[in-house]
Design a protein around this motif. Structure first.
Motif, PDB file in Angstrom:
ATOM      1  N   LEU A  78      33.733  43.108 -35.400  1.00 53.85           N
ATOM      2  CA  LEU A  78      32.535  42.532 -36.020  1.00 53.85           C
ATOM      3  C   LEU A  78      32.868  41.236 -36.751  1.00 53.85           C
ATOM      4  O   LEU A  78      32.070  40.305 -36.784  1.00 53.85           O
ATOM      5  CB  LEU A  78      31.882  43.534 -36.975  1.00 53.85           C
ATOM      6  N   VAL A  81      33.269  38.435 -33.982  1.00 55.56           N
ATOM      7  CA  VAL A  81      32.204  38.222 -33.007  1.00 55.56           C
ATOM      8  C   VAL A  81      31.726  36.768 -33.031  1.00 55.56           C
ATOM      9  O   VAL A  81      31.280  36.228 -32.032  1.00 55.56           O
ATOM     10  CB  VAL A  81      31.048  39.226 -33.252  1.00 55.56           C
ATOM     11  N   ALA A 192      22.751  35.129 -43.926  1.00 53.13           N
ATOM     12  CA  ALA A 192      23.695  36.225 -43.679  1.00 53.13           C
ATOM     13  C   ALA A 192      24.869  36.151 -44.658  1.00 53.13           C
ATOM     14  O   ALA A 192      25.346  37.175 -45.155  1.00 53.13           O
ATOM     15  CB  ALA A 192      24.196  36.178 -42.238  1.00 53.13           C
ATOM     16  N   GLY A 196      25.722  39.084 -47.295  1.00 53.20           N
ATOM     17  CA  GLY A 196      27.053  39.680 -47.292  1.00 53.20           C
ATOM     18  C   GLY A 196      27.635  39.775 -48.692  1.00 53.20           C
ATOM     19  O   GLY A 196      28.215  40.791 -49.077  1.00 53.20           O
ATOM     20  N   ALA A 200      28.168  43.530 -50.410  1.00 52.77           N
ATOM     21  CA  ALA A 200      29.564  43.989 -50.421  1.00 52.77           C
ATOM     22  C   ALA A 200      29.880  44.957 -51.562  1.00 52.77           C
ATOM     23  O   ALA A 200      30.423  46.038 -51.319  1.00 52.77           O
ATOM     24  CB  ALA A 200      30.510  42.796 -50.436  1.00 52.77           C
ATOM     25  N   LEU A 212      32.640  47.321 -44.837  1.00 51.49           N
ATOM     26  CA  LEU A 212      32.497  46.008 -44.200  1.00 51.49           C
ATOM     27  C   LEU A 212      31.612  46.073 -42.964  1.00 51.49           C
ATOM     28  O   LEU A 212      30.800  45.188 -42.716  1.00 51.49           O
ATOM     29  CB  LEU A 212      33.873  45.447 -43.843  1.00 51.49           C
ATOM     30  N   GLY A 216      28.095  44.046 -42.575  1.00 50.96           N
ATOM     31  CA  GLY A 216      27.844  43.160 -41.445  1.00 50.96           C
ATOM     32  C   GLY A 216      26.566  43.539 -40.717  1.00 50.96           C
ATOM     33  O   GLY A 216      25.693  42.692 -40.495  1.00 50.96           O
TER      34      GLY A 216
ATOM     35  N   ALA B  52      28.275  38.700 -37.967  1.00 52.81           N
ATOM     36  CA  ALA B  52      29.627  38.238 -38.268  1.00 52.81           C
ATOM     37  C   ALA B  52      29.683  37.538 -39.617  1.00 52.81           C
ATOM     38  O   ALA B  52      30.584  37.778 -40.426  1.00 52.81           O
ATOM     39  CB  ALA B  52      30.112  37.296 -37.167  1.00 52.81           C
ATOM     40  N   ASN B  53      28.706  36.667 -39.875  1.00 56.48           N
ATOM     41  CA  ASN B  53      28.694  35.935 -41.142  1.00 56.48           C
ATOM     42  C   ASN B  53      28.561  36.878 -42.329  1.00 56.48           C
ATOM     43  O   ASN B  53      29.231  36.706 -43.341  1.00 56.48           O
ATOM     44  CB  ASN B  53      27.559  34.903 -41.155  1.00 56.48           C
ATOM     45  N   ALA B  54      27.675  37.881 -42.209  1.00 58.40           N
ATOM     46  CA  ALA B  54      27.490  38.825 -43.312  1.00 58.40           C
ATOM     47  C   ALA B  54      28.771  39.615 -43.557  1.00 58.40           C
ATOM     48  O   ALA B  54      29.181  39.812 -44.706  1.00 58.40           O
ATOM     49  CB  ALA B  54      26.325  39.772 -43.007  1.00 58.40           C
ATOM     50  N   LEU B  55      29.437  40.032 -42.469  1.00 59.11           N
ATOM     51  CA  LEU B  55      30.664  40.813 -42.630  1.00 59.11           C
ATOM     52  C   LEU B  55      31.758  39.975 -43.299  1.00 59.11           C
ATOM     53  O   LEU B  55      32.441  40.437 -44.216  1.00 59.11           O
ATOM     54  CB  LEU B  55      31.150  41.326 -41.274  1.00 59.11           C
ATOM     55  N   ILE B  56      31.913  38.740 -42.858  1.00 57.73           N
ATOM     56  CA  ILE B  56      32.970  37.903 -43.430  1.00 57.73           C
ATOM     57  C   ILE B  56      32.663  37.576 -44.898  1.00 57.73           C
ATOM     58  O   ILE B  56      33.555  37.598 -45.743  1.00 57.73           O
ATOM     59  CB  ILE B  56      33.168  36.622 -42.597  1.00 57.73           C
ATOM     60  N   ALA B  57      31.372  37.298 -45.189  1.00 56.34           N
ATOM     61  CA  ALA B  57      31.008  37.054 -46.583  1.00 56.34           C
ATOM     62  C   ALA B  57      31.308  38.285 -47.432  1.00 56.34           C
ATOM     63  O   ALA B  57      31.773  38.166 -48.569  1.00 56.34           O
ATOM     64  CB  ALA B  57      29.525  36.685 -46.679  1.00 56.34           C
ATOM     65  N   GLY B  58      31.060  39.484 -46.867  1.00 57.87           N
ATOM     66  CA  GLY B  58      31.395  40.713 -47.579  1.00 57.87           C
ATOM     67  C   GLY B  58      32.884  40.832 -47.829  1.00 57.87           C
ATOM     68  O   GLY B  58      33.324  41.209 -48.917  1.00 57.87           O
ATOM     69  N   LEU B  59      33.658  40.469 -46.825  1.00 52.92           N
ATOM     70  CA  LEU B  59      35.116  40.498 -46.933  1.00 52.92           C
ATOM     71  C   LEU B  59      35.604  39.559 -48.040  1.00 52.92           C
ATOM     72  O   LEU B  59      36.430  39.923 -48.878  1.00 52.92           O
ATOM     73  CB  LEU B  59      35.704  40.094 -45.580  1.00 52.92           C
TER      74      LEU B  59
END
Lengths: 233, 118
Positions: A78, A81, A192, A196, A200, A212, A216, B52-59
């Motif tokens: 993810l 991607v 997005a 995020g 989080a 995570l 996402g 992808a953007n949301a996941l990376i921002a979360g990371l």
């Protein structure tokens, strides 16, 4: 002027600021991997085979928290991607009909956000038939250079003064968040990123091992459907 | 099955290939194969990019809020303040990544210095 000339022009791109920022981020990654008891050879192996810092961080996060391999795969997939749309955006500007697919597969291994932004911004000055060579010159040099620096840093990272390590560790979130914001093309991308950040801590609290993936999927879906509802960010 | 299942021999490297390299590389390959056929602004691509953007921002947020390494030497409030100020500096000053990083680092390191951490 042929491909070799433009390859060398790409190599000379190593003197630009984003290279320094990415390399420092990877030095920060080396310190993180060292802290997580991941060996030097494994750390180098991760960097060369994955070559995408967010994926590398999700992977190390999964390695240290004893996450099942299937969940790690899902999280890494993810996080990565974005390469699909990134490559789909840049490739029509640098491939030519005669380029064999295996050449593209080798060169695109070195596709990551720093090289993507660097090359895309300079393509108007590079003849179309030499853009692949230009991109490869830059991205290959970037990978080799930063891997050498990262490996050296790994070995001395215990001797760094704490203030330096803290400063390094902080580069990753600021560099990547600003870089992603800058390379975002439409509102959905930016929305997005905001979702995020907000989601989080919530999912970390409620579902720490799959947080995570949930951030996402839920944040991304929300951004997708709300993208026309907000003004340009 | 986890990374720590077998620490010996080739297992860590196989784990890295299966869990790290392959799930990353697959998207690069798909990008190559689909680049002839799908428009870059198609709905599907906007959706996957959002995820992808949301996941990376979360990371990245997790790195600031719940650091596993040295960064936890700085208190939470300082980390959040430095990250937000750095991003705001980037946002309002010509979208300059360098300015964002410099301002963020200055707040974090001088803040830590004045709090007597470093």
């Amino acid at each position: 002027m042929g491909n070799w000339h433009w390859f060398k022009q790409g190599v000379r791109g190593i003197l630009h600021l984003p290279v320094l920022m990415l390399t420092l981020s990877l030095v920060g990654f080396a310190a993180l991997a060292h802290d997580a008891d991941i060996s030097l050879s494994q750390t180098i192996f991760i960097q060369v085979t994955v070559w995408a810092l967010p994926s590398m961080l999700v992977l190390v996060d999964g390695m240290t928290s004893n996450t099942p391999i299937t969940v790690v795969i899902l999280g890494v997939a993810l996080a990565a991607v974005r390469f699909m749309p990134m490559i789909m955006a840049i490739l029509p500007e640098m491939r030519n009909p005669k380029t064999p697919t295996w050449v593209l597969m080798v060169i695109c291994h070195f596709m990551a956000i720093t090289a993507w932004v660097f090359a895309f911004a300079r393509f108007d000055k590079v003849p179309r038939e030499n853009r692949l060579a230009f991109f490869f010159g830059f991205s290959l040099t970037l990978c080799i250079f930063s891997t050498i620096i990262m490996a050296l840093a790994y070995q001395v990272s215990t001797n760094f003064p704490p203030v330096f390590l803290v400063g390094l560790a902080f580069i990753i979130p600021v560099y990547f968040s600003t870089m992603l914001w800058k390379s975002a093309r439409i509102n959905a991308d930016r929305l997005a990123l905001i979702f995020g950040v907000i989601l989080a801590p919530i999912f970390y609290y409620f579902a720490p091992s799959i947080d995570l993936v949930l951030v996402g999927l839920i944040g991304g879906t929300a951004a997708f459907f709300l993208r026309h509802k907000v003004k340009r960010l | 099955m986890t990374y720590a299942a077998w620490m010996e021999g080739w297992w860590p490297f196989i784990f890295i290939l299966i869990a790290g390299a392959l799930p990353t590389e697959i998207w690069r390959w798909l990008g190559i194969f689909l680049s002839k056929n799908i428009a870059e602004d198609s709905e599907l691509l906007i959706f996957v990019r959002s995820v992808a953007n949301a996941l990376i921002a979360g990371l990245l947020t997790k790195l600031v809020l719940f650091p596993t390494g040295v960064l936890d030497a700085a208190p939470l409030g300082l980390r959040i303040g430095a990250a937000l100020t750095g991003f705001a500096a980037f946002y309002f000053i010509r979208k300059s990544i360098l300015i964002g990083i410099l301002i963020g680092e200055i707040i974090l390191l001088f803040g830590g210095y004045f709090l007597g951490i470093f």
